[in-house]
Design a protein around this motif. Structure first.
Motif, PDB file in Angstrom:
ATOM      1  N   GLU A 145       0.831  -1.191   0.000  1.00 18.84           N
ATOM      2  CA  GLU A 145       0.000   0.000   0.000  1.00 18.84           C
ATOM      3  C   GLU A 145       0.872   1.249   0.000  1.00 18.84           C
ATOM      4  N   VAL A 146       0.291   2.331  -0.501  1.00 24.84           N
ATOM      5  CA  VAL A 146       0.959   3.630  -0.526  1.00 24.84           C
ATOM      6  C   VAL A 146       0.201   4.572   0.399  1.00 24.84           C
ATOM      7  N   LEU A 147       0.928   5.211   1.321  1.00 30.31           N
ATOM      8  CA  LEU A 147       0.317   6.148   2.256  1.00 30.31           C
ATOM      9  C   LEU A 147       0.839   7.553   1.981  1.00 30.31           C
ATOM     10  N   ASP A 148      -0.067   8.468   1.610  1.00 30.60           N
ATOM     11  CA  ASP A 148       0.277   9.878   1.426  1.00 30.60           C
ATOM     12  C   ASP A 148       0.118  10.589   2.761  1.00 30.60           C
ATOM     13  N   LEU A 149       1.230  10.942   3.374  1.00 28.69           N
ATOM     14  CA  LEU A 149       1.200  11.550   4.701  1.00 28.69           C
ATOM     15  C   LEU A 149       1.004  13.057   4.613  1.00 28.69           C
ATOM     16  N   ASP A 150       0.218  13.599   5.539  1.00 27.92           N
ATOM     17  CA  ASP A 150       0.055  15.047   5.612  1.00 27.92           C
ATOM     18  C   ASP A 150       1.285  15.660   6.291  1.00 27.92           C
ATOM     19  N   GLU A 151       1.262  16.970   6.461  1.00 28.92           N
ATOM     20  CA  GLU A 151       2.434  17.662   7.005  1.00 28.92           C
ATOM     21  C   GLU A 151       2.763  17.190   8.424  1.00 28.92           C
ATOM     22  N   ARG A 152       1.725  16.971   9.238  1.00 28.14           N
ATOM     23  CA  ARG A 152       1.962  16.527  10.622  1.00 28.14           C
ATOM     24  C   ARG A 152       2.636  15.159  10.650  1.00 28.14           C
ATOM     25  N   ASN A 153       2.078  14.195   9.933  1.00 22.63           N
ATOM     26  CA  ASN A 153       2.627  12.836   9.951  1.00 22.63           C
ATOM     27  C   ASN A 153       3.975  12.753   9.235  1.00 22.63           C
ATOM     28  N   SER A 154       4.166  13.575   8.208  1.00 26.92           N
ATOM     29  CA  SER A 154       5.480  13.628   7.556  1.00 26.92           C
ATOM     30  C   SER A 154       6.526  14.089   8.548  1.00 26.92           C
ATOM     31  N   GLY A 155       6.160  15.075   9.370  1.00 29.81           N
ATOM     32  CA  GLY A 155       7.086  15.587  10.366  1.00 29.81           C
ATOM     33  C   GLY A 155       7.452  14.533  11.404  1.00 29.81           C
ATOM     34  N   ILE A 156       6.458  13.732  11.818  1.00 33.51           N
ATOM     35  CA  ILE A 156       6.720  12.671  12.805  1.00 33.51           C
ATOM     36  C   ILE A 156       7.636  11.609  12.195  1.00 33.51           C
ATOM     37  N   LYS A 157       7.324  11.190  10.995  1.00 31.45           N
ATOM     38  CA  LYS A 157       8.095  10.116  10.360  1.00 31.45           C
ATOM     39  C   LYS A 157       9.544  10.535  10.101  1.00 31.45           C
ATOM     40  N   GLN A 158       9.749  11.791   9.799  1.00 30.59           N
ATOM     41  CA  GLN A 158      11.091  12.283   9.482  1.00 30.59           C
ATOM     42  C   GLN A 158      11.801  12.906  10.689  1.00 30.59           C
ATOM     43  N   ASN A 159      11.177  12.798  11.857  1.00 29.02           N
ATOM     44  CA  ASN A 159      11.730  13.378  13.078  1.00 29.02           C
ATOM     45  C   ASN A 159      12.986  12.611  13.503  1.00 29.02           C
ATOM     46  N   MET A 160      14.118  13.304  13.537  1.00 27.75           N
ATOM     47  CA  MET A 160      15.383  12.673  13.929  1.00 27.75           C
ATOM     48  C   MET A 160      15.960  13.331  15.183  1.00 27.75           C
ATOM     49  N   THR A 161      15.089  13.918  15.994  1.00 31.65           N
ATOM     50  CA  THR A 161      15.549  14.604  17.197  1.00 31.65           C
ATOM     51  C   THR A 161      16.093  13.612  18.217  1.00 31.65           C
ATOM     52  N   ALA A 162      16.870  14.138  19.165  1.00 24.81           N
ATOM     53  CA  ALA A 162      17.441  13.300  20.220  1.00 24.81           C
ATOM     54  C   ALA A 162      16.346  12.656  21.061  1.00 24.81           C
ATOM     55  N   GLU A 163      15.237  13.369  21.251  1.00 27.62           N
ATOM     56  CA  GLU A 163      14.132  12.833  22.053  1.00 27.62           C
ATOM     57  C   GLU A 163      13.552  11.578  21.408  1.00 27.62           C
ATOM     58  N   ARG A 164      13.282  11.652  20.100  1.00 20.73           N
ATOM     59  CA  ARG A 164      12.703  10.485  19.413  1.00 20.73           C
ATOM     60  C   ARG A 164      13.710   9.338  19.361  1.00 20.73           C
ATOM     61  N   MET A 165      14.982   9.628  19.100  1.00 19.62           N
ATOM     62  CA  MET A 165      15.996   8.574  19.054  1.00 19.62           C
ATOM     63  C   MET A 165      16.129   7.882  20.411  1.00 19.62           C
ATOM     64  N   ALA A 166      16.013   8.659  21.499  1.00 18.39           N
ATOM     65  CA  ALA A 166      16.089   8.076  22.841  1.00 18.39           C
ATOM     66  C   ALA A 166      14.884   7.173  23.110  1.00 18.39           C
ATOM     67  N   GLN A 167      13.717   7.578  22.612  1.00 17.99           N
ATOM     68  CA  GLN A 167      12.523   6.746  22.771  1.00 17.99           C
ATOM     69  C   GLN A 167      12.664   5.424  22.021  1.00 17.99           C
ATOM     70  N   ILE A 168      13.218   5.488  20.829  1.00 23.44           N
ATOM     71  CA  ILE A 168      13.431   4.271  20.035  1.00 23.44           C
ATOM     72  C   ILE A 168      14.421   3.347  20.734  1.00 23.44           C
ATOM     73  N   GLU A 169      15.496   3.921  21.247  1.00 17.35           N
ATOM     74  CA  GLU A 169      16.511   3.117  21.936  1.00 17.35           C
ATOM     75  C   GLU A 169      15.927   2.471  23.199  1.00 17.35           C
ATOM     76  N   LYS A 170      15.129   3.218  23.942  1.00 18.73           N
ATOM     77  CA  LYS A 170      14.520   2.671  25.153  1.00 18.73           C
ATOM     78  C   LYS A 170      13.627   1.478  24.832  1.00 18.73           C
ATOM     79  N   LEU A 171      12.791   1.613  23.804  1.00 15.83           N
ATOM     80  CA  LEU A 171      11.905   0.512  23.416  1.00 15.83           C
ATOM     81  C   LEU A 171      12.708  -0.692  22.947  1.00 15.83           C
ATOM     82  N   ASN A 172      13.713  -0.467  22.127  1.00 17.79           N
ATOM     83  CA  ASN A 172      14.534  -1.578  21.642  1.00 17.79           C
ATOM     84  C   ASN A 172      15.209  -2.323  22.788  1.00 17.79           C
ATOM     85  N   ASN A 173      15.689  -1.577  23.774  1.00 23.09           N
ATOM     86  CA  ASN A 173      16.323  -2.217  24.929  1.00 23.09           C
ATOM     87  C   ASN A 173      15.343  -3.112  25.683  1.00 23.09           C
ATOM     88  N   ILE A 174      14.100  -2.660  25.802  1.00 19.45           N
ATOM     89  CA  ILE A 174      13.067  -3.474  26.457  1.00 19.45           C
ATOM     90  C   ILE A 174      12.813  -4.745  25.658  1.00 19.45           C
TER      91      ILE A 174
END
Length: 329
Positions: A145-174
């Motif tokens: 499937e193809v998903l056309d993301l709006d501006e809000r969801n595009s921003g979330i998907k492309q978010n590379m901030t330290a906060e989001r990276m820390a959240q990903i690392e925390k989940l992976n560790n669990i």
């Protein structure tokens, strides 16, 4: 140390165990059986349940430790492995032991019949034994499937901030944590909502199109249930809550541990009803569905991880631990 290979195979064909094989093995020191699913598809798992009885002769030697490992092989190449764990931790020094091991079969596994399972087993001072089990990975098809993301969801998907990276690392560790003593449920899972209407499935190949013209392709790691905002969400099985918090990508999120290395995940909730370290029962309400995080509308994303790898929730809707083989409920 001398290694011997030995096995006897008998197909189990009753009820929920129709997808499994049982292997019997014995020598002068012990007898046992292994029940396992002899086939899987990419995104499934393989579970092996082993029952071992130590001989009277060996029992007199202070009931030595029993240990075993499960290895997924392709030809002579090791693909993955896992240690067996005991249903009762005291059983490792008892004359009869009951153990379980599991390995995820990756979405990227190439289907063919050149796979096998190897169990390496030892009981204290006894020589190491190998049990070779036939195993086949069958073909599986996935949706696209193809998903056309709006501006809000595009921003979330492309978010590379330290906060989001820390959240990903925390989940992976669990999700990478395997605690052999954490055994909360051996029963088949149930659906996390009363509706079985799904709008997306495990393994769907997704192309995300961003508002800046870029795109990204990935796989969908769970099932999406198309339910209205604030629909009751239930625990799929008994377990311990290991995460209950808001995440940038997945909004209000709950993660429950059920077995060593086995977790269920619930994303995009409008609110959670449980906190970290709560113990929950199968069918217990844990929150309300929503559209928080990266979501194109209200729904529940339900995901299952085994040893950190995404596996299809469908595999766990049956007797995947083979509990009915010995009368357990």
């Amino acid at each position: 140390m001398t290694k011997k290979t030995f096995f006897f195979i008998a197909l189990v064909i009753n009820g929920a165990l129709a997808f499994s094989n049982t292997v019997s093995f014995q020598d002068d020191n012990y007898t046992g059986t292994v029940t396992y699913n002899e086939t899987a598809r990419p995104g499934d798992a393989v579970f092996a349940r082993m029952n071992v009885k130590i001989s009277k002769t060996l029992k007199k030697k202070n009931a030595p430790d029993t240990a075993a490992s499960l290895i997924l092989m392709k030809g002579n190449r090791k693909i993955d492995s896992a240690q067996f764990y005991f249903f009762n931790q005291k059983a490792k020094k008892q004359p009869a032991a009951e153990m379980l091991a599991s390995i995820p079969v990756s979405l990227w596994t190439v289907p063919d019949s050149h796979y096998s399972l190897k169990i390496i087993f030892t009981a204290g001072v006894t020589p190491e034994k190998e049990i070779i089990l036939p195993f086949k990975v069958e073909a599986r098809s996935f949706n696209s499937e193809v998903l056309d993301l709006d501006e809000r969801n595009s921003g979330i998907k492309q978010n590379m901030t330290a906060e989001r990276m820390a959240q990903i690392e925390k989940l992976n560790n669990i999700l990478e944590t395997v605690m052999p003593q954490d055994i909360y449920s051996l029963k088949p899972f149930v659906h996390p909502v009363k509706s079985e209407r799904m709008t997306a499935y495990f393994g769907d190949k997704r192309v995300y199109k961003y508002t800046d013209g870029q795109s990204e392709t990935s796989y969908h790691y769970g099932h999406d249930y198309g339910v209205p905002e604030k629909t009751d969400v239930y625990a799929c099985a008994d377990g311990r809550v290991v995460m209950s918090e808001f995440r940038i990508s997945t909004g209000w999120s709950i993660v429950i541990e059920h077995l060593p290395g086995l977790y269920s995940l619930y994303y995009h909730l409008s609110s959670p009803d449980v906190q970290e370290n709560d113990f929950v029962r199968q069918g217990q309400k844990i929150g309300l569905s929503g559209s928080t995080g990266l979501a194109t509308g209200p729904h529940l994303h339900w995901e299952v991880r085994l040893n950190a790898a995404a596996v299809t929730p469908d595999f766990f809707m049956r007797d995947f631990t083979f509990s009915s083989s010995d009368g357990q409920k």
